[in-house]
Design an enzyme around this catalytic site. Structure first.
Site, PDB file in Angstrom:
ATOM      1  N   GLY A 150      39.446  72.486  32.954  1.00 45.50           N
ATOM      2  CA  GLY A 150      38.911  72.848  34.255  1.00 45.50           C
ATOM      3  C   GLY A 150      39.572  72.059  35.362  1.00 45.50           C
ATOM      4  CG  ASN A 151      40.046  73.731  39.223  1.00 44.51           C
ATOM      5  OD1 ASN A 151      41.244  73.829  39.420  1.00 44.51           O
ATOM      6  ND2 ASN A 151      39.245  74.786  39.144  1.00 44.51           N
TER       7      ASN A 151
ATOM      8  CG  ASP B 278      36.746  74.905  29.436  1.00 44.07           C
ATOM      9  OD1 ASP B 278      37.575  75.556  30.104  1.00 44.07           O
ATOM     10  OD2 ASP B 278      35.564  74.726  29.789  1.00 44.07           O
TER      11      ASP B 278
ATOM     12  CG  ASP C 106      36.717  79.062  33.113  1.00 38.22           C
ATOM     13  OD1 ASP C 106      37.352  80.036  33.563  1.00 38.22           O
ATOM     14  OD2 ASP C 106      36.122  78.252  33.848  1.00 38.22           O
TER      15      ASP C 106
END
Length: 254
Positions: free
Chosen positions: A8-9, A6, A109
């Site tokens: 993410g930023n 996953d 997500d």
């Protein structure tokens, strides 16, 4: 072995599932310039510590909200894991109805969160995901992804406050013993942590009033553990919910 990633930023969460359970998961900073060889150099020692081998991987499935990093992860999978990366992009890939407008604007997500939640609970369900942003992912009574809400993440909020003030220090994201702070650190923790928890509860309460009385509310994400005991509206914390949603999606992405 299935690897679920996953991206993410701020952080990337990597989990390994052996067919029965999640064996291990690791979090690291998302860094766009990291090459496939650097990814391997970072993950190989962690895998060895867990008694895992890259060659045992049979599936690698991804949710990413940072497109610039995707290519190097694909190369890592092909070069070191020996598999072709599978990317969850939208609800249509996994047969999930999305009533968001437009449907393709929902992050992968968030779809994974909905899939993971539906595997455990009857809808309606809300997933509160504590990341760079704190998102509320709502599944209505029919099982459709209905939308949600997006709040600034607590770390982003705290960094902005401290960065724009001359005398306020950075503090640990811990709940103080009392709401009335007796010093600057306690006052910040009261406002940031307790205030944020009440904001989560307030928005969750509004959403539950729209979805229905029997709505289940779950927390996930890196900071979910901080708030599960502070928020009255959160029923449970599941730290691998997004990864579980990716695992469930993997076969449909082949």
């Amino acid at each position: 072995m299935l690897w679920a990633i996953d991206i993410g930023n701020t952080q990337t969460n990597v989990g390994v599932h052996d067919g029965d359970q999640w064996v291990v998961s690791w979090r690291h900073e998302t860094y766009a310039a990291r090459t496939e060889d650097e990814i391997a150099g970072m993950l190989l020692p962690l895998a060895e510590l867990a008694g895992l081998r890259f060659s045992d991987c049979s599936v690698a499935v991804f949710a990413s909200v940072v497109p610039p990093v995707d290519t190097n992860w694909q190369r890592f999978c092909e070069k070191y894991l020996g598999v072709v990366a599978r990317f969850l992009r939208n609800g249509a890939q996994v047969g999930m109805q999305v009533t968001y407008d437009p449907p393709h604007a929902v992050g992968a997500d968030r779809i994974a969160n909905a899939l993971g939640a539906l595997a455990r609970f009857e809808p309606p369900i809300v997933v509160v995901d504590f990341g760079t942003a704190t998102t509320f992912d709502c599944v209505d009574a029919t099982g459709a992804y209905a939308g949600g809400a997006i709040m600034p993440g607590i770390v982003v909020s705290l960094d902005s406050l401290v960065g724009r003030t001359a005398k306020l220090p950075a503090v640990a994201l811990e709940a103080p013993e009392r709401a009335v702070g007796r010093n600057t650190v306690e006052s910040l923790q009261s406002g940031v942590v307790l205030g944020y928890a009440d904001a989560i509860d307030g928005l969750a309460r509004r959403i539950k009033s729209e979805l229905g009385e029997y709505t289940t509310i779950l927390a996930t994400g890196g900071l979910g553990r901080v708030f599960v005991d502070l928020c009255e509206m959160i029923d449970e914390h599941d730290p691998v919910l997004t990864l579980e949603g990716l695992r469930l999606a993997a076969d449909q992405l082949a």
